[in-house]
Design a protein around this motif. Structure first.
Motif, short mmCIF file in Angstrom:
data_model
loop_
_atom_site.label_atom_id
_atom_site.label_comp_id
_atom_site.label_asym_id
_atom_site.label_seq_id
_atom_site.Cartn_x
_atom_site.Cartn_y
_atom_site.Cartn_z
N LEU A 260 0.88 -1.11 0.15
CA LEU A 260 -0.01 0.00 0.01
C LEU A 260 1.09 1.10 0.00
CD1 LEU A 260 -3.03 0.70 0.14
CD2 LEU A 260 -3.03 0.64 2.38
N LYS B 16 1.01 4.09 -2.88
CA LYS B 16 0.78 5.47 -2.80
C LYS B 16 2.02 6.24 -3.03
CE LYS B 16 -2.68 4.84 0.93
NZ LYS B 16 -3.01 5.09 2.28
N ARG B 17 3.27 5.83 -2.91
CA ARG B 17 4.34 6.74 -3.21
C ARG B 17 4.35 6.83 -4.94
NH1 ARG B 17 7.20 3.61 0.28
NH2 ARG B 17 7.79 2.15 -1.23
N VAL C 191 1.80 6.88 -6.77
CA VAL C 191 0.75 7.81 -7.27
C VAL C 191 0.99 9.26 -7.18
CG1 VAL C 191 -1.71 8.75 -6.58
CG2 VAL C 191 -1.37 6.25 -6.77
N ALA C 192 1.92 9.53 -5.90
CA ALA C 192 2.62 10.69 -5.61
C ALA C 192 3.56 11.38 -6.70
CB ALA C 192 3.19 10.75 -4.28
#
Length: 140
Positions: free
Chosen positions: A81, A85-86, A88-89
């Motif tokens: 997860l 998320k990294r 996506v950033a």
């Protein structure tokens, strides 16, 4: 399943599958008496995960750390997860930079297409460079 079948089903070249195996992204194949590689059926799913991850921008090293076998005895849910998320950033930051690049290019195009009447191209180029420096100075 033999490498030819795995290649056919996955859409990957056999050389790519061997590369993933040598890189430790997929488990080593069992060798048959005749020297052929024998892969478990789960390898097909793993190859699909690798392919999809690469298409979404993950490097092989990033993928290595996100794969289920990267954390033996642990599902790696939190790490997976966090890694997603990294990414996506990173994509959002890249989108922002691309949008800034796009706006800058559109301004240059506009300046070229709408140069003052009678202005020579070299003078217009100097005018455009001065405007770009001015914009850069305001952003910095």
């Amino acid at each position: 399943m033999k490498i030819g079948e795995l290649a056919s089903l996955s859409g990957l070249a056999a050389s790519r599958i061997r590369f993933y195996e040598a890189s430790g992204l997929i488990a080593p194949a069992r060798r048959l008496a005749n020297g052929y590689r024998e892969y478990p059926a789960e390898t097909l799913d793993l190859l699909e995960i690798i392919r999809c991850a690469q298409q979404t921008g993950f490097s092989l090293e990033e993928i290595r750390h996100l794969l289920p076998q990267a954390t033996p005895g642990n599902t790696g849910h939190d790490e997976l997860l966090a890694g997603l998320k990294r990414k996506v950033a990173e994509i959002e930051a890249l989108q922002h930079q691309l949008q800034q690049n796009r706006l800058q290019l559109l301004a240059v195009i506009d300046g070229i297409e709408n140069k003052p009447e009678g202005m020579a191209c070299d003078a217009n180029a100097e005018r455009m460079l001065a405007q770009m420096r001015e914009r850069k100075g305001r952003v910095s």
